[in-house]
Design a protein around this motif. Structure first.
Motif, short mmCIF file in Angstrom:
data_model
loop_
_atom_site.label_atom_id
_atom_site.label_comp_id
_atom_site.label_asym_id
_atom_site.label_seq_id
_atom_site.Cartn_x
_atom_site.Cartn_y
_atom_site.Cartn_z
N MET A 101 1.50 -10.63 -9.59
CA MET A 101 0.16 -9.93 -9.45
C MET A 101 -0.78 -10.60 -10.48
O MET A 101 -2.13 -10.72 -10.01
N LEU A 145 -4.09 -2.16 -4.50
CA LEU A 145 -4.08 -2.78 -5.74
C LEU A 145 -5.13 -2.27 -6.55
O LEU A 145 -5.41 -2.50 -7.91
N LYS A 199 2.71 -1.17 -8.50
CA LYS A 199 2.97 -2.46 -9.21
C LYS A 199 4.31 -2.93 -8.57
O LYS A 199 4.66 -4.10 -8.66
N THR A 211 -8.15 -2.06 -2.17
CA THR A 211 -7.50 -3.10 -2.96
C THR A 211 -8.60 -4.16 -3.51
O THR A 211 -9.64 -4.18 -3.25
N ASN A 264 -7.43 -7.41 -3.57
CA ASN A 264 -6.95 -8.67 -3.06
C ASN A 264 -7.96 -9.26 -1.92
O ASN A 264 -8.05 -8.74 -0.96
#
Length: 444
Positions: free
Chosen positions: A154, A335, A345, A383, A385
Motif C-alpha cells: 500500500m 482506501l 489495511k 478511495t 487509488n
C-alpha cells in the motif's frame, strides 16, 4: 480492568481472524457487557489503536517470537498486541502494570506456560525498545510501513501514484483520529438555529472545515441520543461525503437516480437540497441496507425518496434517459476511509483493486444510459487509488465522447488536489476522509 481487556482481545480475534467489521463487533460486545462508560472508552481505544498499528506491532513481535509467530496461540498473540500498543502508543497505563495485566489475562484464559511467554516477550521489549530498528537502512518503503503501520504494497501504491511527499501525507492522514461531523437538515431548520441548540444541549462544537452544512462535534455525549438527531434536524456524515450532493446541480422537481445509495447519507442530502420535491430514486443491491435508508428518510422527514433493489452493474431499460442527474458512489477499495475502518489495511490486496475496477466501469456504462441530455453523472469514491478514480474517468470519456468533465471547486484547502482535467481528490486529515469526486455532463 481484566474484563475490559478480555473484551478487547475477543473483538480483535473476530476482526483479525474472521474478517468481522470492527465497528459492528465492538458495538455488539460493548452493548452486551456490564462495563462502566470509562472502561468502554478504554476498550474502544485499545481495539482501534491495535488494529491501526497492527503492522508495526506484529513487526516488533516477530523479532521476539521469531519463527514461532505464526504458531502462537491467537489469544496470547492478541494480548501481546494490545499490550505493545498500550506501552508504545498510550501513556494512560504504567508499563509494568500493563505487563502484569497481560500476564494474568493469559494465565487465566490460556495457560501458565503461555503466561511465561507473555512475560518474557513483554519484559524483553521493555528492555530493548529504545534500541529498535525494524527496517533495512535506506529502504524508504520499509521505514514508512513501520512508521505509519501500513502494509508495504500500500505504501508503494501511494508512492507510485502520488510521489513520496504526498504518499507520506496520505499515510499520516489515514492515521488521524476521525472527527464526528453532522449535516444540518435544511428542510427542518437553519444552520444558526441548530448550532445554537446543540450548544444549549452541552455540546462543544465548531463550524465545518469545508462544507457550509457541517458542524464538527468536539465534545459531548452520543450524538444519536440527542433530540436534534432523533427529530431529524441533523444526521451524521463525513464532510467529504457532504460535498457530493451540492455538486450535482440538483433542482426542485428534478428526477435523480442514486444507483448505489446505501448507507443513504448522500441520498437524503439530495432529498433535502430538492426541498422535499421531485423524485429521488435510490437503489441498492441489498434489502437490509435499504431498510436502514428508509429509517433515516423517515427520521429526516423526507417524502421525495423511493427505494428499490437494483444491481447497478446490470442495465435496467426502464431507467433509460430518466434522470436529470445520476449519482454513482460506486463500490470501491475504501482506501480513503482507513482512519475509520483500519482493518481495511489488512483485508485488501492489490489483486482485489483490479477486480473492483471492472464493477465500477459496468456501473458507469449503465449510468450513461440513464441520464438525460445536459444531465450530470456524479462519480465518487472513498478511495485514493487512481485506478479507481482518475483512470476510470479517462476511460469513460474515451468510450463516451458525448460526455465531458466539468471542473469542481470546494474552496482553497491544503488537503484538496484539483486536477487539470476538472476532478478533485480529497486527502484524508482529522476533518475529512480520503475521497474522489468527478462531475460529468452529457452534452448530447
Amino acid at each position: 480492568m481484566d474484563n475490559a481487556r478480555k473484551i478487547a482481545v475477543d473483538v480483535l480475534n473476530e476482526v483479525f481472524y474472521n474478517k468481522a467489521y470492527s465497528s459492528i463487533v465492538l458495538g455488539n460486545m460493548l452493548n452486551s457487557s456490564s462495563l462502566e462508560q470509562k472502561d468502554k472508552g478504554l476498550v474502544t481505544e485499545i481495539v482501534y489503536g491495535t488494529i491501526k498499528y497492527k503492522y508495526t506491532i506484529d513487526k516488533i513481535l516477530k523479532g521476539f517470537l521469531k519463527n514461532n509467530f505464526d504458531k502462537t496461540d491467537r489469544f496470547l498473540l492478541n494480548v501481546l498486541r494490545i499490550t505493545i500498543y498500550q506501552i508504545r502508543y498510550l501513556d494512560k497505563v504504567p508499563e509494568f502494570a500493563a505487563v502484569n495485566e497481560a500476564v494474568n489475562l493469559v494465565k487465566k484464559y490460556v495457560s501458565l506456560g503461555a503466561s511465561k511467554v507473555a512475560n518474557g516477550v513483554l519484559r524483553n521489549y521493555l528492555r530493548n525498545k529504545e534500541e529498535e530498528v525494524y527496517w533495512k537502512e535506506g529502504n524508504i518503503f520499509e521505514e514508512l510501513a513501520f512508521k505509519y503501520s501500513f502494509p508495504q504494497w500500500m505504501v508503494k501504491l501511494f508512492n507510485e501514484q502520488y510521489g513520496i511527499e504526498v504518499c507520506e501525507k496520505i499515510l499520516s492522514g489515514l492515521n488521524q483520529r476521525p472527527d464526528i461531523t453532522v449535516r444540518v437538515n435544511s428542510t427542518k431548520g437553519d444552520y444558526e438555529e441548530v448550532f445554537s441548540k446543540l450548544e444549549e444541549h452541552g455540546y462543544q462544537i465548531e463550524e465545518g472545515y469545508v462544507c457550509p452544512e457541517a458542524i464538527k462535534i468536539i465534545r459531548g455525549r452520543n450524538i444519536e441520543e440527542n433530540p436534534l438527531f432523533k427529530d431529524g434536524y441533523i444526521t451524521v456524515q463525513d464532510e467529504s461525503a457532504m460535498l457530493v450532493a451540492p455538486t450535482m446541480d440538483v433542482g426542485e422537481n428534478n428526477t435523480i437516480l442514486d444507483l448505489c445509495s446505501a448507507p443513504g447519507g448522500k441520498t437524503t442530502h439530495i432529498g433535502e437540497l430538492m426541498n422535499n420535491t421531485g423524485k429521488v430514486l435510490a437503489f441498492d443491491i441489498y434489502e437490509h441496507k435499504l431498510r436502514l435508508i428508509e429509517e433515516n428518510t423517515e427520521r429526516l422527514g423526507l417524502s421525495n425518496i423511493s427505494l428499490s433493489i437494483l444491481d447497478a452493474t446490470k442495465y435496467e431499460e426502464s431507467l433509460s434517459e430518466k434522470a436529470d442527474s445520476v449519482l454513482i458512489d460506486v463500490p470501491c477499495s475504501g482506501l480513503g476511509i482507513i482512519r475509520k475502518k483500519p482493518e481495511i489495511k489488512y483485508n485488501k490486496n492489490a489483486k482485489e483493486l483490479q477486480e473492483i475496477v471492472k464493477i465500477q466501469r459496468k456501473i458507469m456504462t449503465n449510468a450513461a444510459k440513464y441520464v438525460k441530455e445536459q444531465g450530470v453523472i456524479l462519480y465518487s469514491t472513498c478511495t485514493l487509488n487512481k485506478e479507481e478514480n482518475e483512470e476510470n474517468i479517462k476511460w469513460f470519456i474515451s468510450k463516451n465522447p458525448e460526455f465531458t468533465v466539468e471542473k469542481v471547486y470546494f474552496g482553497k484547502s491544503d488537503n484538496i488536489i484539483y486536477h487539470e482535467e476538472g476532478f478533485a481528490t480529497i486527502l484524508p486529515n482529522s476533518y475529512m476522509d480520503g475521497f474522489f469526486i468527478a462531475k460529468i455532463r452529457r452534452n448530447k
